[in-house]
Design an enzyme around this catalytic site. Structure first.
Site, PDB file in Angstrom:
ATOM      1  N   LYS A   1      23.508   0.835 -30.232  1.00  0.00           N
ATOM      2  CA  LYS A   1      23.239  -0.577 -31.067  1.00  0.00           C
ATOM      3  C   LYS A   1      21.913  -1.250 -30.911  1.00  0.00           C
ATOM      4  O   LYS A   1      21.534  -1.442 -29.678  1.00  0.00           O
ATOM      5  CB  LYS A   1      24.439  -1.370 -30.478  1.00  0.00           C
ATOM      6  CG  LYS A   1      24.480  -2.939 -31.150  1.00  0.00           C
ATOM      7  CD  LYS A   1      25.774  -3.597 -30.962  1.00  0.00           C
ATOM      8  CE  LYS A   1      25.726  -4.937 -31.204  1.00  0.00           C
ATOM      9  NZ  LYS A   1      26.883  -5.569 -30.883  1.00  0.00           N
TER      10      LYS A   1
ATOM     11  N   LYS B   1      24.278   1.559 -35.056  1.00  0.00           N
ATOM     12  CA  LYS B   1      24.290   0.235 -35.602  1.00  0.00           C
ATOM     13  C   LYS B   1      22.798  -0.467 -35.635  1.00  0.00           C
ATOM     14  O   LYS B   1      22.297  -0.420 -34.452  1.00  0.00           O
ATOM     15  CB  LYS B   1      25.466  -0.611 -35.132  1.00  0.00           C
ATOM     16  CG  LYS B   1      25.317  -2.008 -35.604  1.00  0.00           C
ATOM     17  CD  LYS B   1      26.497  -2.658 -34.790  1.00  0.00           C
ATOM     18  CE  LYS B   1      26.552  -4.117 -35.133  1.00  0.00           C
ATOM     19  NZ  LYS B   1      27.019  -5.097 -34.032  1.00  0.00           N
TER      20      LYS B   1
END
Ligand code: PBG
Length: 340
Positions: free
Chosen positions: A204, A258
């Site tokens: 992330k 992400k």
């Protein structure tokens, strides 16, 4: 004069829609999509989110209606984010059995049961008064204060158990604390939730593309700080593989990259390296950019959504979290051919 290159391979295979469908390497179907949904405590009418047109903060009742509609359209999974009425230093609304996500999970488990995979985002930033993804080791807003990793892990364990007790089949830790997957697995097992799976937000990035999400969950970091001390530096791709491997070693059942579109290289690298399902999150900023440009008439909304989602799948994502899940399901309901 005859053309020098009348129909070279692979162009011969592009001459009709049927032929293009036949040979397409990638075909996206609704079964791979996860709809992110926001549910807010103590409201009766859904609240619009200015920077996410078409997405709302749901009330308990409107969430139930939305999830049933998604199920009817063939969407197989949702991920829930809670917006509590009260925030505090440790984010206790996240693990309170009466916290908004737990209440919503019980509603949905009763409504859609096994028809739908109920995923709970597992973090505290929506629930903390200071807006960070964990508890702090000093005063909020002080430049020397940081997130206390290990104290946060204890809270994550409690959240996981509360979510599983309420009916989550998958928990998705998004806080990027070290050791979070192992701590959550241990807490779930100790509470008898051995079959609850973990979707780890493994790679992330500290992206600027989460801006509209912070509006959606009414989250602002006190003192104007950022998450660069715990989320990944977007200049680096290889460390994503270190993060992903650590999460798998700790027990992650699926790993996520992400955001998605700016990180297709990372998705591809992760897919080539691991043997668990790979998810990607097309985040709020990716959605907002498409909506804004389309509203100005600068791009073709439907064409771009199809192109982006297909590209994310082509890069290697088996599962895609997207605010376009309902749009996709509606656009492809009853179609003979899936996304092109
Ligand atoms: C953290 C979390 C965030 C998102 C999902 N989980 C925000 C953040 O890390 O700052 C962002 C999702 C999006 O932008 O759509 N709980």
């Amino acid at each position: 004069m005859t053309a020098r290159f009348p129909a070279a391979r692979p162009r011969r295979l592009r001459s009709s829609a049927a032929l293009r469908d036949l040979v397409a390497e990638t075909r996206l179907d609704v079964g791979r999509l996860v709809a992110p949904l926001f549910v807010r405590e103590d409201i009766d009418t859904p609240q619009p989110i200015a920077s996410l047109p078409g997405v709302v903060q749901h009330s308990r009742a409107s969430l139930r209606e939305e999830v049933s509609a998604l199920a009817d359209l063939g969407v197989r999974a949702v991920i829930l984010f809670g917006v509590p009425a009260e925030k505090d230093a440790v984010g206790s609304g996240a693990f309170d059995p009466q916290g908004i996500v737990q209440v919503a999970l019980r509603d949905l488990a009763a409504d859609v049961g096994d028809e739908m995979v109920l995923i709970a985002d597992l973090c505290v930033d929506e629930y903390t008064s200071h807006g960070h993804c964990g508890v702090l080791d000093g005063p909020a807003g002080d430049p020397h204060t940081s997130v206390d990793n290990d104290a946060t892990l204890e809270i994550y364990g409690k959240i996981a158990v509360a979510q599983a007790d309420a009916g989550a089949q998958v928990v998705a830790p998004s806080g990027m604390m070290d050791g979070q997957v192992g701590a959550i697995r241990a807490a779930l097992d100790a509470a008898g939730h051995k079959s609850v799976a973990i979707l780890a937000y493994a790679a992330k990035y500290a992206s600027g593309l989460y801006g509209p999400f912070r509006d959606a969950v009414d989250c602002a970091i006190v003192g104007g700080g950022d998450r660069k001390a715990y989320q990944q530096d977007w200049r680096n791709a290889r460390e994503a593989l270190v993060e992903v491997q650590a999460d798998i070693d700790e027990g992650a059942d699926m790993v996520m990259v992400k955001p998605a579109l700016a990180y297709l290289d990372v998705i591809a690298a992760v897919k080539a390296t691991v043997n668990v399902p790979v998810a990607a999150y097309q985040v709020s900023g990716e959605y907002a950019m498409i909506k804004a440009a389309a509203a100005n008439g600068w791009i073709d909304h439907d064409a771009i959504v199809g192109e982006h989602l297909t590209a994310i799948h082509r890069a290697g994502a088996d599962v895609i979290l997207t605010y376009f899940a309902r749009w996709f399901a509606e656009a492809h309901a009853g179609r003979r051919s899936a996304a092109r």
